[in-house]
Design a protein around this motif. Structure first.
Motif, PDB file in Angstrom:
ATOM      1  N   VAL A 162       0.831  -1.211   0.000  1.00 12.56           N
ATOM      2  CA  VAL A 162       0.000   0.000   0.000  1.00 12.56           C
ATOM      3  C   VAL A 162       0.860   1.253   0.000  1.00 12.56           C
ATOM      4  O   VAL A 162       0.424   2.306  -0.469  1.00 12.56           O
ATOM      5  N   THR A 163       2.072   1.172   0.519  1.00  7.44           N
ATOM      6  CA  THR A 163       2.911   2.370   0.626  1.00  7.44           C
ATOM      7  C   THR A 163       3.384   2.869  -0.737  1.00  7.44           C
ATOM      8  O   THR A 163       3.927   3.972  -0.826  1.00  7.44           O
ATOM      9  N   ALA A 164       3.196   2.074  -1.786  1.00  5.08           N
ATOM     10  CA  ALA A 164       3.589   2.509  -3.125  1.00  5.08           C
ATOM     11  C   ALA A 164       2.394   2.963  -3.955  1.00  5.08           C
ATOM     12  O   ALA A 164       2.552   3.268  -5.132  1.00  5.08           O
ATOM     13  N   ASN A 165       1.214   3.000  -3.344  1.00  2.84           N
ATOM     14  CA  ASN A 165      -0.009   3.317  -4.087  1.00  2.84           C
ATOM     15  C   ASN A 165      -0.792   4.394  -3.348  1.00  2.84           C
ATOM     16  O   ASN A 165      -1.469   4.112  -2.365  1.00  2.84           O
ATOM     17  N   TYR A 166      -0.728   5.648  -3.811  1.00  4.20           N
ATOM     18  CA  TYR A 166      -1.382   6.712  -3.046  1.00  4.20           C
ATOM     19  C   TYR A 166      -2.895   6.763  -3.247  1.00  4.20           C
ATOM     20  O   TYR A 166      -3.553   7.645  -2.722  1.00  4.20           O
ATOM     21  N   SER A 297      -6.082  -7.251  -3.893  1.00  4.55           N
ATOM     22  CA  SER A 297      -6.123  -6.785  -2.512  1.00  4.55           C
ATOM     23  C   SER A 297      -7.328  -7.408  -1.815  1.00  4.55           C
ATOM     24  O   SER A 297      -8.272  -7.877  -2.463  1.00  4.55           O
ATOM     25  N   TRP A 298      -7.255  -7.401  -0.512  1.00  2.00           N
ATOM     26  CA  TRP A 298      -8.381  -7.854   0.314  1.00  2.00           C
ATOM     27  C   TRP A 298      -8.858  -6.721   1.218  1.00  2.00           C
ATOM     28  O   TRP A 298      -9.634  -6.941   2.136  1.00  2.00           O
ATOM     29  N   GLY A 299      -8.372  -5.522   0.954  1.00  2.85           N
ATOM     30  CA  GLY A 299      -8.822  -4.360   1.713  1.00  2.85           C
ATOM     31  C   GLY A 299      -7.978  -4.079   2.933  1.00  2.85           C
ATOM     32  O   GLY A 299      -7.266  -4.935   3.455  1.00  2.85           O
ATOM     33  N   ASN A 300      -8.040  -2.846   3.417  1.00  6.04           N
ATOM     34  CA  ASN A 300      -7.296  -2.466   4.613  1.00  6.04           C
ATOM     35  C   ASN A 300      -7.910  -3.046   5.875  1.00  6.04           C
ATOM     36  O   ASN A 300      -7.226  -3.371   6.832  1.00  6.04           O
ATOM     37  N   ARG A 301      -9.219  -3.133   5.900  1.00  6.96           N
ATOM     38  CA  ARG A 301      -9.894  -3.698   7.069  1.00  6.96           C
ATOM     39  C   ARG A 301     -10.443  -5.066   6.698  1.00  6.96           C
ATOM     40  O   ARG A 301     -11.302  -5.196   5.836  1.00  6.96           O
ATOM     41  N   GLN A 302      -9.909  -6.058   7.365  1.00  9.30           N
ATOM     42  CA  GLN A 302     -10.273  -7.424   7.040  1.00  9.30           C
ATOM     43  C   GLN A 302     -11.650  -7.759   7.613  1.00  9.30           C
ATOM     44  O   GLN A 302     -11.916  -7.544   8.791  1.00  9.30           O
ATOM     45  N   ARG A 307     -13.626 -11.310   0.166  1.00  8.67           N
ATOM     46  CA  ARG A 307     -13.072 -11.831  -1.059  1.00  8.67           C
ATOM     47  C   ARG A 307     -12.086 -10.839  -1.670  1.00  8.67           C
ATOM     48  O   ARG A 307     -12.112  -9.650  -1.383  1.00  8.67           O
ATOM     49  N   GLN A 308     -11.261 -11.360  -2.542  1.00  8.32           N
ATOM     50  CA  GLN A 308     -10.285 -10.540  -3.244  1.00  8.32           C
ATOM     51  C   GLN A 308     -10.975  -9.571  -4.205  1.00  8.32           C
ATOM     52  O   GLN A 308     -12.093  -9.799  -4.656  1.00  8.32           O
ATOM     53  N   PHE A 309     -10.284  -8.473  -4.512  1.00  7.63           N
ATOM     54  CA  PHE A 309     -10.774  -7.552  -5.526  1.00  7.63           C
ATOM     55  C   PHE A 309      -9.583  -6.890  -6.206  1.00  7.63           C
ATOM     56  O   PHE A 309      -8.448  -6.938  -5.709  1.00  7.63           O
ATOM     57  N   SER A 310      -9.824  -6.285  -7.345  1.00 11.63           N
ATOM     58  CA  SER A 310      -8.793  -5.579  -8.087  1.00 11.63           C
ATOM     59  C   SER A 310      -8.677  -4.171  -7.536  1.00 11.63           C
ATOM     60  O   SER A 310      -9.597  -3.367  -7.662  1.00 11.63           O
ATOM     61  N   GLN A 311      -7.535  -3.870  -6.913  1.00 15.20           N
ATOM     62  CA  GLN A 311      -7.317  -2.575  -6.284  1.00 15.20           C
ATOM     63  C   GLN A 311      -6.983  -1.503  -7.328  1.00 15.20           C
ATOM     64  O   GLN A 311      -6.145  -1.719  -8.209  1.00 15.20           O
ATOM     65  N   GLU A 312      -7.636  -0.348  -7.229  1.00 21.83           N
ATOM     66  CA  GLU A 312      -7.314   0.765  -8.106  1.00 21.83           C
ATOM     67  C   GLU A 312      -5.897   1.257  -7.806  1.00 21.83           C
ATOM     68  O   GLU A 312      -5.486   1.357  -6.653  1.00 21.83           O
ATOM     69  N   VAL A 317       1.790   4.532 -10.711  1.00 22.18           N
ATOM     70  CA  VAL A 317       1.980   3.138 -11.099  1.00 22.18           C
ATOM     71  C   VAL A 317       1.605   2.927 -12.560  1.00 22.18           C
ATOM     72  O   VAL A 317       2.287   2.197 -13.283  1.00 22.18           O
ATOM     73  N   THR A 318       0.551   3.550 -13.007  1.00 21.75           N
ATOM     74  CA  THR A 318      -0.037   3.213 -14.301  1.00 21.75           C
ATOM     75  C   THR A 318       0.360   4.134 -15.452  1.00 21.75           C
ATOM     76  O   THR A 318       0.109   3.802 -16.611  1.00 21.75           O
ATOM     77  N   ASP A 319       0.961   5.286 -15.177  1.00 23.60           N
ATOM     78  CA  ASP A 319       1.291   6.234 -16.243  1.00 23.60           C
ATOM     79  C   ASP A 319       2.204   5.567 -17.277  1.00 23.60           C
ATOM     80  O   ASP A 319       3.324   5.148 -16.950  1.00 23.60           O
ATOM     81  N   PRO A 320       1.763   5.443 -18.530  1.00 21.30           N
ATOM     82  CA  PRO A 320       2.547   4.699 -19.526  1.00 21.30           C
ATOM     83  C   PRO A 320       3.871   5.356 -19.889  1.00 21.30           C
ATOM     84  O   PRO A 320       4.838   4.657 -20.223  1.00 21.30           O
ATOM     85  N   VAL A 321       3.943   6.677 -19.834  1.00 17.23           N
ATOM     86  CA  VAL A 321       5.190   7.365 -20.181  1.00 17.23           C
ATOM     87  C   VAL A 321       6.266   7.052 -19.136  1.00 17.23           C
ATOM     88  O   VAL A 321       7.395   6.655 -19.461  1.00 17.23           O
ATOM     89  N   THR A 322       5.905   7.210 -17.850  1.00 19.82           N
ATOM     90  CA  THR A 322       6.853   6.902 -16.778  1.00 19.82           C
ATOM     91  C   THR A 322       7.219   5.425 -16.794  1.00 19.82           C
ATOM     92  O   THR A 322       8.400   5.060 -16.655  1.00 19.82           O
ATOM     93  N   SER A 323       6.223   4.566 -16.954  1.00 17.20           N
ATOM     94  CA  SER A 323       6.477   3.120 -16.957  1.00 17.20           C
ATOM     95  C   SER A 323       7.432   2.727 -18.066  1.00 17.20           C
ATOM     96  O   SER A 323       8.332   1.897 -17.868  1.00 17.20           O
ATOM     97  N   ASN A 324       7.250   3.318 -19.225  1.00 25.91           N
ATOM     98  CA  ASN A 324       8.116   3.008 -20.362  1.00 25.91           C
ATOM     99  C   ASN A 324       9.555   3.438 -20.083  1.00 25.91           C
ATOM    100  O   ASN A 324      10.511   2.713 -20.391  1.00 25.91           O
TER     101      ASN A 324
END
Length: 337
Positions: A162-166, A297-302, A307-312, A317-324
């Protein structure tokens, strides 16, 4: 056999002498997987596994290899040793090992001269993934699809945080500083001394760790973008806050005492090593996790039966220019370009 149930396969997992990696090893062995571990100390990895009741001297179930992810030459040599013992292609790779040294006053350098947390957590895994892509493509793990057998996709799984995802609360905490690669001037300059940070600025050991994990998550997304036509599925996960793991062994003693209680009583984000290990094993083996480009992710509060979900993920993380740019510069710094 139940619908969409995959057979166990062979997995390589890094960093298994303690914590999430050790308990993921246990969960995967119990699911019938052949697990090969990669560590700086195979003897410690084996001793830790035996202490948990895992088999010893049974290479078809569990085997331990030497690999120092902080040394790119050691990664290359470790992969050659791995190929010597594989009878069939790998079905999964789990990039779990991590260095976290928040009390350093000055950077420790890797064998190639890079700051050690970036060298180990990002560059070592980045090289390892690339050296194993061709092998993973040849995976033939069977899956029962209700009425006939099919082939399950091989997987590369990277431990995020989580510390890498604001987009998450943990990623907004400003102490010592949020994960942020800045203008990548540290990458551009080759991380050579005196440069130790991705943004080329003053060394901050806690931020160096966060930045390296941000690179891990960027790598997952960029692998997904670049290898859409590959059979390999690329995903990352945050299994929950394993607040008593040895990852925190270099933090102040008072932090090690209070942090687990804070996560249990205040945030509700605490998970045990056992549960975290089982979640890693799910992402590796379960057909329900057969999606590429997802940060699980399974959320901050268990919550009970959560169930699992896809965390935004944030644009860092997602910017294609930086990633490239991170991709191209990392290729150069690990010697692949």
């Amino acid at each position: 056999m139940a619908s969409s149930q995959a057979a166990p396969g062979t997995v390589l997992i890094t960093g298994t002498t303690s914590g999430v990696g050790l308990y993921a090893t246990k969960a995967l062995v119990e699911l019938g997987w052949r697990v090969i571990t990669a560590n700086r100390s195979p003897l410690r990895a084996e001793a830790a596994a035996i202490k948990l009741g895992l088999p010893s001297g049974c290479p078809r179930q569990l085997q331990h290899l030497y690999m120092d992810l902080g040394d790119l030459e050691s990664v290359k040599e470790g992969v050659l040793r791995l190929f010597d013992i594989l009878e069939e292609p790998l079905d999964a790779l789990v990039c779990n090992a991590a260095v976290y040294l928040p009390r350093l006053k000055s950077p420790i350098r890797s064998a190639q001269g890079y700051e050690i947390s970036m060298a180990t957590n990002h560059f070592g895994h980045f090289l390892l993934i690339h050296l194993l892509l061709d092998n993973l493509r040849n995976s033939r793990r069977p899956v029962w699809q209700g009425s006939s057998w099919g082939k399950e996709n091989p997987r590369v799984v990277i431990l995020g945080t989580v510390t890498a995802n604001y987009k998450e609360l943990g990623g907004k905490i400003p102490i010592p500083a949020p994960a942020d690669l800045g203008d990548l001037s540290g990458f551009e300059s080759g991380f050579s001394a005196p440069i130790s940070m991705a943004n080329g600025k003053k060394f901050k050991p806690g931020k160096a760790y966060k930045d390296s994990k941000l690179c891990n998550m960027i790598t997952t997304q960029e692998l997904h973008r670049r290898y859409k036509d590959s059979p390999i599925l690329f995903s990352s996960l945050y299994p929950g806050c394993v607040a008593n793991t040895k990852l925190f062994r270099n933090t102040p003693r008072i932090f090690q005492i209070l942090f687990p209680w804070f996560q249990k009583l205040i945030t509700g984000g605490y998970v045990s090593e056992t549960l975290a290990g089982k979640r890693v094993a799910q992402v590796v083996s379960d057909p329900d996790f057969g999606l590429s480009g997802v940060h699980w992710s399974w959320g901050n509060r268990q919550k009970k039966n959560r169930r699992q979900f896809s965390q935004e993920l944030s644009e860092r993380v997602t910017d294609p220019v930086t990633s490239n740019r991170v991709w191209d510069l990392s290729m150069r710094l690990v010697g692949l370009k």
